[in-house]
Design a protein around this motif. Structure first.
Motif, PDB file in Angstrom:
ATOM      1  N   LYS A  58      -4.138   5.397  -8.416  1.00 55.09           N
ATOM      2  CA  LYS A  58      -3.669   4.498  -7.395  1.00 55.09           C
ATOM      3  C   LYS A  58      -2.997   5.591  -6.362  1.00 55.09           C
ATOM      4  O   LYS A  58      -3.261   5.682  -5.252  1.00 55.09           O
ATOM      5  N   LYS A  59      -2.661   7.082  -6.855  1.00 58.04           N
ATOM      6  CA  LYS A  59      -2.201   8.042  -5.957  1.00 58.04           C
ATOM      7  C   LYS A  59      -3.687   8.590  -5.093  1.00 58.04           C
ATOM      8  O   LYS A  59      -3.425   8.783  -3.977  1.00 58.04           O
ATOM      9  N   ILE A  60      -4.749   8.654  -5.924  1.00 56.08           N
ATOM     10  CA  ILE A  60      -5.840   9.056  -5.245  1.00 56.08           C
ATOM     11  C   ILE A  60      -6.235   7.990  -4.027  1.00 56.08           C
ATOM     12  O   ILE A  60      -6.385   8.559  -3.049  1.00 56.08           O
ATOM     13  N   LEU A  61      -5.947   6.604  -4.459  1.00 54.62           N
ATOM     14  CA  LEU A  61      -6.445   5.930  -3.490  1.00 54.62           C
ATOM     15  C   LEU A  61      -5.500   5.554  -2.384  1.00 54.62           C
ATOM     16  O   LEU A  61      -5.959   5.721  -1.224  1.00 54.62           O
ATOM     17  N   GLN A  62      -4.022   5.890  -2.544  1.00 55.13           N
ATOM     18  CA  GLN A  62      -3.241   6.075  -1.336  1.00 55.13           C
ATOM     19  C   GLN A  62      -3.837   7.268  -0.416  1.00 55.13           C
ATOM     20  O   GLN A  62      -3.615   7.123   0.592  1.00 55.13           O
ATOM     21  N   LYS A  63      -3.979   8.379  -0.975  1.00 55.07           N
ATOM     22  CA  LYS A  63      -4.337   9.521  -0.169  1.00 55.07           C
ATOM     23  C   LYS A  63      -5.641   9.316   0.556  1.00 55.07           C
ATOM     24  O   LYS A  63      -5.586   9.694   1.804  1.00 55.07           O
ATOM     25  N   LEU A  64      -6.592   8.779  -0.097  1.00 51.09           N
ATOM     26  CA  LEU A  64      -7.897   8.606   0.510  1.00 51.09           C
ATOM     27  C   LEU A  64      -7.727   7.499   1.697  1.00 51.09           C
ATOM     28  O   LEU A  64      -8.290   7.520   2.745  1.00 51.09           O
ATOM     29  N   GLN A  65      -6.645   6.331   1.507  1.00 49.65           N
ATOM     30  CA  GLN A  65      -6.509   5.279   2.467  1.00 49.65           C
ATOM     31  C   GLN A  65      -5.786   6.198   3.647  1.00 49.65           C
ATOM     32  O   GLN A  65      -6.053   5.730   4.983  1.00 49.65           O
ATOM     33  N   ARG A 104     -13.041  10.991 -11.103  1.00 50.71           N
ATOM     34  CA  ARG A 104     -12.208   9.680 -10.912  1.00 50.71           C
ATOM     35  C   ARG A 104     -12.869   9.106  -9.519  1.00 50.71           C
ATOM     36  O   ARG A 104     -12.566   7.827  -9.696  1.00 50.71           O
ATOM     37  N   ILE A 105     -12.766   9.720  -8.584  1.00 53.11           N
ATOM     38  CA  ILE A 105     -13.476   9.038  -7.349  1.00 53.11           C
ATOM     39  C   ILE A 105     -14.564   8.332  -7.473  1.00 53.11           C
ATOM     40  O   ILE A 105     -15.052   7.273  -7.014  1.00 53.11           O
ATOM     41  N   LYS A 106     -15.629   9.137  -8.131  1.00 52.37           N
ATOM     42  CA  LYS A 106     -17.027   8.512  -8.552  1.00 52.37           C
ATOM     43  C   LYS A 106     -16.865   7.264  -9.146  1.00 52.37           C
ATOM     44  O   LYS A 106     -17.568   6.345  -9.208  1.00 52.37           O
ATOM     45  N   LYS A 107     -15.987   7.273 -10.292  1.00 50.61           N
ATOM     46  CA  LYS A 107     -15.635   5.977 -10.992  1.00 50.61           C
ATOM     47  C   LYS A 107     -15.293   4.863 -10.048  1.00 50.61           C
ATOM     48  O   LYS A 107     -15.501   3.746 -10.395  1.00 50.61           O
ATOM     49  N   LEU A 108     -14.390   5.300  -9.208  1.00 50.77           N
ATOM     50  CA  LEU A 108     -13.776   4.202  -8.005  1.00 50.77           C
ATOM     51  C   LEU A 108     -14.659   3.540  -7.347  1.00 50.77           C
ATOM     52  O   LEU A 108     -14.812   2.490  -7.147  1.00 50.77           O
ATOM     53  N   GLU A 109     -15.615   4.445  -6.874  1.00 46.89           N
ATOM     54  CA  GLU A 109     -16.786   3.983  -6.130  1.00 46.89           C
ATOM     55  C   GLU A 109     -17.706   3.270  -6.899  1.00 46.89           C
ATOM     56  O   GLU A 109     -18.291   2.074  -6.539  1.00 46.89           O
ATOM     57  N   ASN A 113     -17.192   1.435  -9.381  1.00 44.27           N
ATOM     58  CA  ASN A 113     -16.651   0.043  -9.925  1.00 44.27           C
ATOM     59  C   ASN A 113     -16.088  -0.681  -8.602  1.00 44.27           C
ATOM     60  O   ASN A 113     -15.475  -1.620  -8.709  1.00 44.27           O
ATOM     61  N   MET A 114     -16.746  -0.311  -7.367  1.00 46.03           N
ATOM     62  CA  MET A 114     -16.344  -1.014  -6.066  1.00 46.03           C
ATOM     63  C   MET A 114     -14.890  -1.157  -5.738  1.00 46.03           C
ATOM     64  O   MET A 114     -14.669  -2.000  -5.173  1.00 46.03           O
ATOM     65  N   VAL A 115     -14.195  -0.221  -6.415  1.00 44.11           N
ATOM     66  CA  VAL A 115     -12.619  -0.278  -5.924  1.00 44.11           C
ATOM     67  C   VAL A 115     -12.673   0.376  -4.591  1.00 44.11           C
ATOM     68  O   VAL A 115     -11.902  -0.081  -3.426  1.00 44.11           O
ATOM     69  N   ILE A 116     -13.536   1.439  -4.587  1.00 48.89           N
ATOM     70  CA  ILE A 116     -13.725   1.892  -3.089  1.00 48.89           C
ATOM     71  C   ILE A 116     -15.039   1.458  -2.388  1.00 48.89           C
ATOM     72  O   ILE A 116     -16.105   1.772  -3.176  1.00 48.89           O
ATOM     73  N   SER A 117     -15.026   0.691  -1.517  1.00 51.99           N
ATOM     74  CA  SER A 117     -16.172  -0.054  -0.853  1.00 51.99           C
ATOM     75  C   SER A 117     -17.015   0.707   0.227  1.00 51.99           C
ATOM     76  O   SER A 117     -18.043   0.759   0.054  1.00 51.99           O
ATOM     77  N   SER A 118     -16.245   1.647   0.859  1.00 50.70           N
ATOM     78  CA  SER A 118     -16.660   2.295   2.010  1.00 50.70           C
ATOM     79  C   SER A 118     -15.798   3.226   2.585  1.00 50.70           C
ATOM     80  O   SER A 118     -14.348   3.184   2.325  1.00 50.70           O
ATOM     81  N   TYR A 119     -16.361   4.270   3.213  1.00 56.09           N
ATOM     82  CA  TYR A 119     -15.625   5.186   4.005  1.00 56.09           C
ATOM     83  C   TYR A 119     -15.903   4.987   5.452  1.00 56.09           C
ATOM     84  O   TYR A 119     -17.012   4.883   5.996  1.00 56.09           O
ATOM     85  N   VAL A 120     -14.814   4.857   6.570  1.00 50.15           N
ATOM     86  CA  VAL A 120     -15.098   4.684   7.775  1.00 50.15           C
ATOM     87  C   VAL A 120     -14.218   5.570   8.805  1.00 50.15           C
ATOM     88  O   VAL A 120     -13.213   5.929   8.306  1.00 50.15           O
ATOM     89  N   ALA A 121     -14.745   5.630   9.853  1.00 54.13           N
ATOM     90  CA  ALA A 121     -13.750   6.210  11.014  1.00 54.13           C
ATOM     91  C   ALA A 121     -13.115   5.222  11.782  1.00 54.13           C
ATOM     92  O   ALA A 121     -13.721   4.346  12.195  1.00 54.13           O
ATOM     93  N   LEU A 122     -11.940   4.877  11.803  1.00 54.87           N
ATOM     94  CA  LEU A 122     -11.217   4.060  12.826  1.00 54.87           C
ATOM     95  C   LEU A 122     -11.155   4.538  14.094  1.00 54.87           C
ATOM     96  O   LEU A 122     -10.820   5.629  14.318  1.00 54.87           O
ATOM     97  N   VAL A 123     -11.776   3.827  14.946  1.00 60.67           N
ATOM     98  CA  VAL A 123     -11.776   3.954  16.465  1.00 60.67           C
ATOM     99  C   VAL A 123     -10.517   3.373  17.343  1.00 60.67           C
ATOM    100  O   VAL A 123     -10.421   2.194  17.116  1.00 60.67           O
ATOM    101  N   GLU A 124     -10.065   4.419  18.088  1.00 61.10           N
ATOM    102  CA  GLU A 124      -8.990   3.682  18.888  1.00 61.10           C
ATOM    103  C   GLU A 124      -9.622   2.682  20.037  1.00 61.10           C
ATOM    104  O   GLU A 124     -10.305   3.267  21.022  1.00 61.10           O
TER     105      GLU A 124
END
Length: 152
Positions: free
Chosen positions: A8-15, A39-44, A46-57
């Motif tokens: 959960k801490k890893i996910l919070q920081k990655l978000q 841990r990150i590879k396992k989260l990926e 298991n589709m807990v992490i579905s993708s990484y994106v850049a948020l555009v203003e």
């Protein structure tokens, strides 16, 4: 997959920052770089992490006019629903589309340059889709809260 407190801490920081390095996570969470990586590879996997994106203003790319458009279909047959969903998913102006219960069947989150661009989108793209019975548009005045982070 059952998440432990470290996951959960890893996910919070990655978000907050998906570009944070494994080394930085390792230091902040007192784990080895290898343990973080695994841990990150396992989260990926298991589709807990579905993708990484850049948020555009939006304002920086001249697309700051947001509209929530509610749609009623003329009928609710499987064929109509599937066709509508397939077609609306192809519209670049539509950021999100939700099939909902209530008075309307769908809510669309639409982002365009301005009112004229929305009118153009509505007349030439959205209402040209088959099976739309009616639409109602709600225009964003200001954003009070907008986040992509899921509280864990």
């Amino acid at each position: 997959m059952i998440l432990d407190e470290i996951d959960k801490k890893i996910l919070q920081k990655l978000q907050i920052d998906s570009k944070i390095t494994n080394k930085m996570l390792s230091s902040e969470l007192n784990l080895s770089v290898t343990a973080i990586f695994e841990r990150i590879k396992k989260l990926e996997r298991n589709m807990v992490i579905s993708s990484y994106v850049a948020l555009v203003e939006p304002a920086e790319v001249d697309k700051s006019f947001m509209v929530f458009c509610q749609i009623k279909l003329v009928q609710h047959t499987k064929a109509y629903v599937i066709k509508f969903e397939k077609e609306v998913a192809q519209l670049n102006e539509v950021l999100e589309c939700y099939h909902v219960s209530g008075e309307y069947d769908y809510i669309l989150k639409v982002l365009v340059k301005d009112m004229e661009a929305y009118r153009e989108f509505l007349l030439n793209k959205l209402t040209s889709l088959e099976h739309i019975g009616s639409t109602q548009s709600t225009f964003l005045i200001s954003s009070v809260k907008s986040t992509t982070a899921i509280a864990l």
